[in-house]
Design an enzyme around this catalytic site. Structure first.
Site, PDB file in Angstrom:
ATOM      1  CE  LYS A  77     -70.163 -24.947  71.168  1.00 24.83           C
ATOM      2  NZ  LYS A  77     -69.141 -24.492  70.195  1.00 24.83           N
ATOM      3  CE1 TYR A  94     -69.704 -28.361  70.376  1.00 21.94           C
ATOM      4  CE2 TYR A  94     -67.534 -27.991  69.422  1.00 21.94           C
ATOM      5  CZ  TYR A  94     -68.910 -27.894  69.341  1.00 21.94           C
ATOM      6  OH  TYR A  94     -69.485 -27.329  68.224  1.00 21.94           O
ATOM      7  CB  THR A 102     -65.874 -25.758  64.836  1.00 17.93           C
ATOM      8  OG1 THR A 102     -65.727 -26.951  65.590  1.00 17.93           O
ATOM      9  CG2 THR A 102     -66.241 -26.099  63.402  1.00 17.93           C
ATOM     10  CB  THR A 103     -66.516 -20.496  65.163  1.00 19.49           C
ATOM     11  OG1 THR A 103     -67.663 -21.255  65.556  1.00 19.49           O
ATOM     12  CG2 THR A 103     -66.982 -19.224  64.482  1.00 19.49           C
ATOM     13  CB  ILE A 150     -69.919 -21.979  73.638  1.00 18.59           C
ATOM     14  CG1 ILE A 150     -69.375 -22.071  75.080  1.00 18.59           C
ATOM     15  CG2 ILE A 150     -68.768 -21.748  72.650  1.00 18.59           C
ATOM     16  CD1 ILE A 150     -68.371 -23.185  75.299  1.00 18.59           C
ATOM     17  NE  ARG A 190     -69.187 -28.311  62.900  1.00 11.07           N
ATOM     18  CZ  ARG A 190     -68.678 -27.829  61.771  1.00 11.07           C
ATOM     19  NH1 ARG A 190     -67.693 -28.478  61.164  1.00 11.07           N
ATOM     20  NH2 ARG A 190     -69.131 -26.721  61.227  1.00 11.07           N
ATOM     21  CE1 TYR A 207     -63.636 -41.450  58.850  1.00  6.62           C
ATOM     22  CE2 TYR A 207     -61.735 -42.424  59.939  1.00  6.62           C
ATOM     23  CZ  TYR A 207     -62.599 -42.370  58.863  1.00  6.62           C
ATOM     24  OH  TYR A 207     -62.426 -43.219  57.811  1.00  6.62           O
TER      25      TYR A 207
END
Length: 294
Positions: free
Chosen positions: A160, A132, A43-44, A205, A137, A106
């Site tokens: 994570k 993750y 994402t980063t 992370i 999110r 989603y």
């Protein structure tokens, strides 16, 4: 393999394209600053806005730049299991040391759906897979009991964990570490990393380590070594940035902070836009308070 600090690295852009000159300097700086592994195209790293062609180029570049000095983990998750498998196989073929697979977002699978998604992806590759979990999110939480089931699949190497719930972290440690001590339990939230390690976890992370790689990795190493007071001192020193790098959606604030260090331009891809004046002021004050870039 994935204990300690892994930086969820930004992807530098310049005039709409990937800025490989800045990217190479940035990755080398991260490695030289002591982080244990790199996480690319998370994402980063603005992975949702990176094209298929760019993905292959970025992975190849990151693996070549790391040159075996640290493991390179590639973010390959999507809300389609077939697409996740495709991207994970690509990362493996291009030399990645592992993949980071976010929970499908989603479409909100059940716990059994989560299990089958990660099981199918792990079966399609030989390199390690890190689960993750980031409900904020994705819209769903992978429960500790589901992670315990996944931990019995040997190339699922860790998680994570970014649910923001310390009780959930404690449950992960209790359920998994006895039977699978090598399963890495990593914080996905910088402000909980110190606490996670002292609860029996293995590292972080990190977004923060884009800006403070040496201090972040030192804190985690000290905590893992049982030097709690020294680790706590670093945790509190870095706390302003741990919190304020999220005053706007990640990676907006961290891209600005890395730009302030002269390491990349403050360029993001839509739908993300550069930090607001209010956000920049907060980051400027936090960096000064943490002694960064002075």
């Amino acid at each position: 393999m994935f204990g300690g600090t892994g930086t969820a690295v930004v992807t530098p852009f310049k005039e709409g394209s990937v800025d490989y000159e800045s990217f190479g300097k940035f990755l080398n700086w991260q490695i030289e600053s002591g982080v244990e592994f790199l996480v690319v195209l998370g994402t980063t790293g603005e992975s949702p806005t990176v094209s298929a062609e760019e993905r292959a180029e970025i992975i190849t570049f990151a693996v070549k730049t790391a040159a075996g000095r640290v493991p390179v983990v590639i973010g390959t998750g999507s809300n389609s299991t077939a697409h996740t498998i495709e991207m994970s196989r690509q990362a493996e073929a291009l030399g990645a040391d592992g993949v980071l697979v976010v929970a499908p977002y989603y479409n909100k699978p059940t716990q059994e759906g989560h299990y089958q998604h990660f099981k199918a992806t792990a079966a399609a590759i030989k390199i390690p897979l890190i689960v993750y979990n980031v409900p904020g999110r994705t819209g769903t939480n992978i429960l500790p009991e589901t992670v315990q089931r996944l931990s019995r699949i040997l190339n699922i190497a860790g998680i994570k964990e970014a649910a923001g719930d310390m009780a959930q972290i404690d449950m992960l440690v209790r359920l998994i570490k006895k039977d699978r001590p090598d399963f890495a339990i990593l914080s996905g939230n910088d402000d909980q990393a110190f606490h996670l390690v002292n609860s029996g976890g293995d590292g972080v992370i990190s977004v923060l380590s884009n800006v403070m790689p040496r201090e972040t990795s030192d804190m985690i190493r000290l905590a893992l070594a049982g030097e709690v007071e020294k680790a706590r001192e670093l945790h509190h020193r870095m706390f302003p940035l741990m919190k304020n790098l999220f005053v706007e959606a990640n990676p907006i604030p961290v891209k600005y902070a890395v730009n302030c260090l002269g390491l990349c331009s403050n360029e993001l891809r839509l739908p993300l836009v550069p930090a607001s004046e209010k956000c920049m002021a907060v980051i400027d004050a936090s960096m000064k308070e943490c002694g960064v870039g002075a």
